[in-house]
Motif scaffolding. Structure first.
Motif, PDB file in Angstrom:
ATOM      1  N   VAL A  11      -3.300  -9.101  -9.064  1.00 39.53           N
ATOM      2  CA  VAL A  11      -2.393  -7.988  -8.766  1.00 39.53           C
ATOM      3  C   VAL A  11      -0.913  -8.174  -8.889  1.00 39.53           C
ATOM      4  O   VAL A  11      -0.305  -7.336  -9.248  1.00 39.53           O
ATOM      5  N   GLU A  12      -0.580  -9.582  -8.060  1.00 39.12           N
ATOM      6  CA  GLU A  12       0.691  -9.954  -8.179  1.00 39.12           C
ATOM      7  C   GLU A  12       1.083  -9.936  -9.748  1.00 39.12           C
ATOM      8  O   GLU A  12       2.370  -9.516  -9.955  1.00 39.12           O
ATOM      9  N   ALA A  13       0.632 -10.694 -10.650  1.00 40.46           N
ATOM     10  CA  ALA A  13       0.858 -10.328 -11.992  1.00 40.46           C
ATOM     11  C   ALA A  13       0.987  -9.297 -12.595  1.00 40.46           C
ATOM     12  O   ALA A  13       1.814  -8.757 -13.388  1.00 40.46           O
ATOM     13  N   ALA A  14       0.024  -8.373 -12.469  1.00 38.10           N
ATOM     14  CA  ALA A  14       0.099  -7.064 -12.891  1.00 38.10           C
ATOM     15  C   ALA A  14       1.292  -6.216 -12.334  1.00 38.10           C
ATOM     16  O   ALA A  14       2.017  -5.714 -13.121  1.00 38.10           O
ATOM     17  N   VAL A  15       1.861  -6.541 -11.073  1.00 36.17           N
ATOM     18  CA  VAL A  15       3.038  -5.841 -10.649  1.00 36.17           C
ATOM     19  C   VAL A  15       4.390  -6.267 -11.205  1.00 36.17           C
ATOM     20  O   VAL A  15       4.986  -5.577 -11.656  1.00 36.17           O
ATOM     21  N   LEU A  43      -3.352   0.650 -11.118  1.00 35.74           N
ATOM     22  CA  LEU A  43      -3.243  -0.177  -9.905  1.00 35.74           C
ATOM     23  C   LEU A  43      -3.549   0.866  -8.762  1.00 35.74           C
ATOM     24  O   LEU A  43      -4.202   0.238  -7.673  1.00 35.74           O
ATOM     25  N   ARG A  44      -3.228   2.041  -8.777  1.00 36.56           N
ATOM     26  CA  ARG A  44      -3.866   3.016  -7.733  1.00 36.56           C
ATOM     27  C   ARG A  44      -5.272   2.941  -7.526  1.00 36.56           C
ATOM     28  O   ARG A  44      -5.765   2.865  -6.559  1.00 36.56           O
ATOM     29  N   ALA A  45      -5.592   3.068  -8.687  1.00 33.84           N
ATOM     30  CA  ALA A  45      -7.554   2.923  -8.670  1.00 33.84           C
ATOM     31  C   ALA A  45      -7.943   1.731  -8.037  1.00 33.84           C
ATOM     32  O   ALA A  45      -8.816   1.637  -7.397  1.00 33.84           O
ATOM     33  N   ALA A  46      -7.450   0.613  -8.449  1.00 29.86           N
ATOM     34  CA  ALA A  46      -7.554  -0.708  -7.789  1.00 29.86           C
ATOM     35  C   ALA A  46      -7.561  -0.561  -6.436  1.00 29.86           C
ATOM     36  O   ALA A  46      -8.376  -1.578  -5.593  1.00 29.86           O
ATOM     37  N   TYR A  47      -6.431  -0.235  -6.010  1.00 29.59           N
ATOM     38  CA  TYR A  47      -6.000  -0.280  -4.498  1.00 29.59           C
ATOM     39  C   TYR A  47      -7.109   0.891  -3.851  1.00 29.59           C
ATOM     40  O   TYR A  47      -7.664   0.018  -2.734  1.00 29.59           O
ATOM     41  N   ARG A  48      -7.397   1.895  -4.564  1.00 30.85           N
ATOM     42  CA  ARG A  48      -8.402   2.431  -3.533  1.00 30.85           C
ATOM     43  C   ARG A  48      -9.952   1.626  -3.762  1.00 30.85           C
ATOM     44  O   ARG A  48     -10.528   1.786  -2.608  1.00 30.85           O
ATOM     45  N   PHE A  54      -4.139  -6.247  -2.255  1.00 34.68           N
ATOM     46  CA  PHE A  54      -2.830  -5.841  -2.255  1.00 34.68           C
ATOM     47  C   PHE A  54      -2.010  -6.356  -0.995  1.00 34.68           C
ATOM     48  O   PHE A  54      -2.151  -5.676  -0.108  1.00 34.68           O
ATOM     49  N   PRO A  55      -0.956  -7.424  -1.180  1.00 37.80           N
ATOM     50  CA  PRO A  55      -0.284  -7.688  -0.077  1.00 37.80           C
ATOM     51  C   PRO A  55       0.904  -6.837   0.121  1.00 37.80           C
ATOM     52  O   PRO A  55       1.185  -5.836  -1.028  1.00 37.80           O
ATOM     53  N   PRO A  56       1.211  -6.593   1.262  1.00 42.48           N
ATOM     54  CA  PRO A  56       2.394  -5.666   1.424  1.00 42.48           C
ATOM     55  C   PRO A  56       3.657  -5.673   0.452  1.00 42.48           C
ATOM     56  O   PRO A  56       4.120  -4.693   0.128  1.00 42.48           O
ATOM     57  N   GLU A  57       3.711  -6.935  -0.138  1.00 45.33           N
ATOM     58  CA  GLU A  57       4.999  -6.804  -1.175  1.00 45.33           C
ATOM     59  C   GLU A  57       4.636  -6.192  -2.371  1.00 45.33           C
ATOM     60  O   GLU A  57       5.623  -5.639  -2.874  1.00 45.33           O
ATOM     61  N   ALA A  58       3.378  -6.385  -2.731  1.00 45.38           N
ATOM     62  CA  ALA A  58       2.956  -5.708  -3.892  1.00 45.38           C
ATOM     63  C   ALA A  58       3.011  -4.174  -3.727  1.00 45.38           C
ATOM     64  O   ALA A  58       3.538  -3.434  -4.675  1.00 45.38           O
ATOM     65  N   ILE A  59       2.705  -3.780  -2.782  1.00 48.60           N
ATOM     66  CA  ILE A  59       2.736  -2.326  -2.224  1.00 48.60           C
ATOM     67  C   ILE A  59       4.175  -1.628  -2.367  1.00 48.60           C
ATOM     68  O   ILE A  59       4.454  -0.751  -2.723  1.00 48.60           O
ATOM     69  N   GLU A  60       4.994  -2.514  -1.946  1.00 46.79           N
ATOM     70  CA  GLU A  60       6.171  -2.055  -1.655  1.00 46.79           C
ATOM     71  C   GLU A  60       6.865  -2.017  -2.911  1.00 46.79           C
ATOM     72  O   GLU A  60       7.647  -1.307  -3.435  1.00 46.79           O
TER      73      GLU A  60
END
Length: 76
Positions: A11-15, A43-48, A54-60
């Protein structure tokens, strides 16, 4: 993004890849915008599917990217 991220590191790499792509290009470029919006949708689909990845930093960071795309979009 061919497949959804399987762990936090992915996730962090994709962000980071999305941030870099947008930083290196012109946010008003239609093709770049489509690529970034496609990445954000994936990434929204992965989050759902699994919010724990998803750590808070990635969401932000994703919120900031989305906001930047909105602000620089055709109707901005």
């Amino acid at each position: 993004m061919a497949k959804p991220p399987a762990d936090r590191r992915a996730v962090e790499a994709a962000v980071a890849a999305l941030q870099e792509k947008l930083a290196d290009g012109d946010p008003e470029d239609a093709e770049l915008r489509r690529d970034c919006e496609t990445g954000l949708q994936a990434l929204r689909a992965a989050y759902r599917a699994d919010r724990t990845l998803f750590p808070p930093e990635a969401i932000e960071a994703l919120r900031e990217l989305s906001e930047l795309l909105r602000e620089t979009g055709p109707s901005a």
